[in-house]
Design a protein around this motif. Sequence first.
Motif, PDB file in Angstrom:
ATOM      1  N   THR A  38      -9.178  -2.410   1.564  1.00  0.00           N
ATOM      2  CA  THR A  38      -7.932  -1.827   2.066  1.00  0.00           C
ATOM      3  C   THR A  38      -6.751  -2.780   1.924  1.00  0.00           C
ATOM      4  OG1 THR A  38      -8.077  -2.609   4.368  1.00  0.00           O
ATOM      5  CG2 THR A  38      -9.330  -0.636   3.800  1.00  0.00           C
ATOM      6  N   SER A  39      -7.002  -4.003   1.485  1.00  0.00           N
ATOM      7  CA  SER A  39      -5.933  -5.002   1.390  1.00  0.00           C
ATOM      8  C   SER A  39      -5.015  -4.728   0.199  1.00  0.00           C
ATOM      9  CB  SER A  39      -6.535  -6.403   1.239  1.00  0.00           C
ATOM     10  OG  SER A  39      -7.365  -6.729   2.329  1.00  0.00           O
ATOM     11  N   THR A  40      -3.742  -4.984   0.377  1.00  0.00           N
ATOM     12  CA  THR A  40      -2.784  -4.848  -0.721  1.00  0.00           C
ATOM     13  C   THR A  40      -2.875  -6.078  -1.620  1.00  0.00           C
ATOM     14  OG1 THR A  40      -1.002  -5.990   0.445  1.00  0.00           O
ATOM     15  CG2 THR A  40      -1.229  -3.608   0.830  1.00  0.00           C
ATOM     16  N   TRP A  73      -7.430  -1.820  -7.549  1.00  0.00           N
ATOM     17  CA  TRP A  73      -6.503  -0.890  -6.888  1.00  0.00           C
ATOM     18  C   TRP A  73      -6.147   0.238  -7.846  1.00  0.00           C
ATOM     19  CZ3 TRP A  73      -5.809  -6.213  -6.801  1.00  0.00           C
ATOM     20  CH2 TRP A  73      -5.819  -6.839  -5.546  1.00  0.00           C
ATOM     21  N   ARG A  85      -3.268   1.487  -3.829  1.00  0.00           N
ATOM     22  CA  ARG A  85      -4.333   1.880  -2.914  1.00  0.00           C
ATOM     23  C   ARG A  85      -5.610   1.160  -3.334  1.00  0.00           C
ATOM     24  NH1 ARG A  85      -4.841   6.668  -4.487  1.00  0.00           N
ATOM     25  NH2 ARG A  85      -3.357   7.675  -3.083  1.00  0.00           N
ATOM     26  N   CYS A 256     -12.878  12.147   7.211  1.00  0.00           N
ATOM     27  CA  CYS A 256     -12.303  11.552   6.004  1.00  0.00           C
ATOM     28  C   CYS A 256     -12.461  12.481   4.802  1.00  0.00           C
ATOM     29  CB  CYS A 256     -12.951  10.198   5.725  1.00  0.00           C
ATOM     30  SG  CYS A 256     -12.413   8.880   6.848  1.00  0.00           S
ATOM     31  N   LYS A 307     -10.373   2.013  11.610  1.00  0.00           N
ATOM     32  CA  LYS A 307      -9.643   1.617  10.409  1.00  0.00           C
ATOM     33  C   LYS A 307      -9.693   2.705   9.344  1.00  0.00           C
ATOM     34  CE  LYS A 307      -9.198  -2.423   7.402  1.00  0.00           C
ATOM     35  NZ  LYS A 307      -9.752  -3.767   7.127  1.00  0.00           N
ATOM     36  N   ARG A 308     -10.879   3.254   9.089  1.00  0.00           N
ATOM     37  CA  ARG A 308     -11.014   4.298   8.083  1.00  0.00           C
ATOM     38  C   ARG A 308     -10.202   5.537   8.455  1.00  0.00           C
ATOM     39  NH1 ARG A 308     -16.827   6.004   6.958  1.00  0.00           N
ATOM     40  NH2 ARG A 308     -15.745   7.194   5.339  1.00  0.00           N
ATOM     41  N   LEU A 311      -6.407   4.896   8.124  1.00  0.00           N
ATOM     42  CA  LEU A 311      -5.964   4.928   6.733  1.00  0.00           C
ATOM     43  C   LEU A 311      -5.931   6.350   6.200  1.00  0.00           C
ATOM     44  CD1 LEU A 311      -7.866   1.779   5.479  1.00  0.00           C
ATOM     45  CD2 LEU A 311      -5.386   2.064   5.540  1.00  0.00           C
ATOM     46  N   GLU A 315      -2.437   8.374   4.883  1.00  0.00           N
ATOM     47  CA  GLU A 315      -2.197   9.050   3.608  1.00  0.00           C
ATOM     48  C   GLU A 315      -1.347  10.312   3.798  1.00  0.00           C
ATOM     49  OE1 GLU A 315      -3.326   8.417   0.376  1.00  0.00           O
ATOM     50  OE2 GLU A 315      -3.966   6.430   1.033  1.00  0.00           O
ATOM     51  N   ARG A 336      -3.890  -2.428  11.290  1.00  0.00           N
ATOM     52  CA  ARG A 336      -4.843  -2.311  10.189  1.00  0.00           C
ATOM     53  C   ARG A 336      -5.453  -3.637   9.731  1.00  0.00           C
ATOM     54  NH1 ARG A 336      -4.677  -3.227   4.899  1.00  0.00           N
ATOM     55  NH2 ARG A 336      -2.449  -3.640   4.930  1.00  0.00           N
ATOM     56  N   THR A 337      -4.637  -4.636   9.487  1.00  0.00           N
ATOM     57  CA  THR A 337      -5.153  -5.883   8.938  1.00  0.00           C
ATOM     58  C   THR A 337      -5.990  -6.675   9.943  1.00  0.00           C
ATOM     59  OG1 THR A 337      -3.101  -7.044   9.510  1.00  0.00           O
ATOM     60  CG2 THR A 337      -3.263  -6.101   7.300  1.00  0.00           C
TER      61      THR A 337
END
Length: 340
Positions: A38-40, A73, A85, A256, A307-308, A311, A315, A336-337
């Motif tokens: 999930t990290s950018t 990503w 993403r 999800c 977290k899931r 996210l 969206e 989130r992080t």
Amino acid sequence: MGPLSEAAGPLTNRQVSPGMAFFTDFVVTGTVRGADATSTPAEVTGLLGDAFVESRTGPGQLLRSYHLVEVAWEREQEQEGEGWRGLYVTVQAHRLDVPLSVDALAADLEQAGFPLVEVAPDGVGCRRFVRADSRVAVLVDEESGQVLAITAPAWFAPGARGEPSPGSRESGRDQVRHLVGLGAAEREAWARRRAPGEAEEAARSWWFLWVACRQLLPDEGERRFGHERSAWEELALWLLGSCEAAGVLDRTDAVCEIVRYGLLEPDTAVRACLDAIPVSRADVATRESTPYARENLVAVNASRAAKRLTLAAGELLPRVRDPALRAEVVAWLELRTRLM
């Protein structure tokens, strides 16, 4: 088990034989020094450094290699700037100078209280293992027992989702095409007539039908007529509910999937995400507050679910009308992080 061991040193081309703690920590946490799927790109640079090689593997796809560790990503082609993403993080264990034995890895994880589960082989010479709570997959050479790659999130799963289908693809599609033409009462009657005797067989059957259904789902825009759900959406929701009842999916997985396939209006879907989060923002476990230890697994997994779901809700955020829902999602996204 605490944060990822620093004994492995920098993730450079010179460092190709990190200690076992590096691999066990990745399986347990699904992260490499805090970086996960999930990290950018900017967050990964901050966590793993700038000694990487980056390449575009296709339109809207980005792959970054830290030799052993790869992060991928994707984004819509027309997007500019960040907008990436996360897809996966993989440790390419086959690149090690000294092969990593799956027996040694499994023994270390067993001792730590986080055992691997073997799922059905892939049929082309590899064994597959998974740690379901961290959603980490381990791919192993069937002949040598050498670990080839460790990936999060896993692209295969234990139980019915990791087993061969009970029927052909076309038979599944035929059943789904039949079901979409039935009313709710008729579908329930159909399910009662065909209900398998054993729970495992039922789980495989429901998962088989859901996979067939999602392959046939029309595009979201084609399914909508005003504000009424289409027959395909009704069937998809019914099958997901049946999968959840059979234990193939948990609530997080089911919600999800609802978001992924656009089965509910944005506000309704986001509300479902928030309702499914099993812990409050005040009480959620974070990387700073909670070690990855067997005794903390319930709290860790609740944080992972949060977290899931956050996210997934994120969206949909641009399409959400209710300001209260938007504010709650934004508050969760700010965490989130720090979530597990």
